[in-house]
Design an enzyme around this catalytic site. Structure first.
Site, short mmCIF file in Angstrom:
data_model
loop_
_atom_site.label_atom_id
_atom_site.label_comp_id
_atom_site.label_asym_id
_atom_site.label_seq_id
_atom_site.Cartn_x
_atom_site.Cartn_y
_atom_site.Cartn_z
CG HIS A 61 -0.33 0.03 2.54
ND1 HIS A 61 0.49 -0.98 2.99
CD2 HIS A 61 -0.37 0.94 3.55
CE1 HIS A 61 0.90 -0.70 4.22
NE2 HIS A 61 0.40 0.46 4.57
CG ASP A 65 4.97 2.39 7.50
OD1 ASP A 65 4.10 2.81 6.73
OD2 ASP A 65 4.73 1.57 8.41
CG HIS A 140 -4.43 -0.44 6.44
ND1 HIS A 140 -4.28 -0.42 7.80
CD2 HIS A 140 -3.41 0.33 5.95
CE1 HIS A 140 -3.22 0.30 8.13
NE2 HIS A 140 -2.68 0.78 7.02
CG HIS A 270 4.16 -3.65 10.25
ND1 HIS A 270 3.22 -2.97 10.98
CD2 HIS A 270 4.44 -2.87 9.18
CE1 HIS A 270 2.93 -1.83 10.39
NE2 HIS A 270 3.67 -1.74 9.29
#
Length: 307
Positions: A61, A65, A140, A270
């Protein structure tokens, strides 16, 4: 064989000793990079697998980051003497395209072509002759994809059966590729000389999502994953922010995906910057899925076919 390493395991921002979450896969001499946050190319150099051999970049995406390492990496590939016959493919959701277009401001002239291949949930792509890519769902706050990389395995060739049918050796390869051949006037079908289907190799990469049953269905598609790499943003529920809804998983939720999908191994990654030592929370995952590890930068494995 499929070699996998984590270049980074941090979420949101890089930390000393912990680069941003990214995975590097090596198969057949080619490299495939999943996500490219700030500093990823430093981790690439430290790993030593090479940079010029990167065939494709898979972006989940458009959050910073996961993409802000791209300008530097594109320029580094240019300095590696990569030329016009060595295109770079970048896969990702359509929302990544504006990011890539803006990045080209920093790298307007490259000696190699860059192709963007937009993917939607449910898309399947033959990345190479022996590597299939599947795009899966997440939940998300921006469009985001999970990925499954699958290396199929041909059925075992029955040499004795082929010889009994009088098939010349120079026709065996065609049968193994699924083609029929003629021996005289008799047609020989692949199933005449091939054994039952065999299990391939499968890697699933999941990041930036809350737990859903759709994730489990995607992770178990075709066959259970040999390796599930999943975000574990929070070691336990107490770390989840109370003042806003952040779509990320705990260690326990990632373990639930691993268990329900039949995974062989779970790597957690993550991590929230607030977790100085993710391994302190690993039992929260292992109570649900015993074969879980709190991965670190540089964690590595070679996956081989089962016999």
């Amino acid at each position: 064989m499929l070699d996998v390493t984590l270049l980074g395991t941090s979420g949101t921002l890089p930390l000393p000793g912990r680069y941003l979450s990214s995975a590097l896969i090596r198969i057949g001499g080619k490299l495939f990079l999943i996500d490219c946050g700030e500093g990823t190319q430093v981790a690439l150099r430290a790993k030593g697998w090479g940079i010029r051999r990167i065939d494709s970049i898979l972006l989940t995406h458009s959050h910073a980051d996961h993409v802000l390492g791209l300008p530097g990496l594109l320029l580094t590939l240019a300095f590696s003497q990569r030329g016009a016959e060595e295109p770079l493919r970048i896969f990702g959701p359509p929302s990544v395209l504006p990011v890539l277009e803006s990045i080209r401001v920093f790298a307007p002239r490259l000696p190699y072509p860059v192709y963007f291949i937009p993917l939607e949930v449910g898309d399947e792509v033959d990345v190479t002759d022996n590597l299939k890519l599947f795009a899966g769902p997440t939940e998300h706050d921006v469009p985001c994809l999970s990925y499954s990389l699958y290396v199929p395995r041909s059925p075992k060739f029955d040499v004795e059966r082929a010889n009994s049918l009088g098939v010349p050796r120079d026709l065996w390869g065609r049968l193994q590729r699924g083609e029929s051949v003629f021996v005289g006037e008799r047609e020989i079908q692949p199933q005449d000389v091939l054994g039952p289907p065999r299990k391939g190799l499968k890697l699933v990469f999941i990041t930036d999502t809350r737990f859903t049953e759709d994730l489990v269905s995607f992770a178990s598609k075709i066959q259970p994953p040999d390796l599930l790499i999943s975000e574990g943003m929070y070691g336990d529920e107490s770390m989840r922010p109370k003042d806003w809804d952040v779509p990320h998983m705990t260690f326990a939720e990632a373990a639930k995906v691993a268990s329900a999908s039949g995974a062989r191994l779970l790597w957690l990654t993550h991590y929230s910057p607030m977790m100085a030592d993710p391994s302190r929370y690993i039992e929260n995952a292992r109570r649900i899925f015993p074969n879980a590890i709190a991965a670190q930068d540089g964690t590595e494995i070679s996956l081989s076919y089962e016999d």
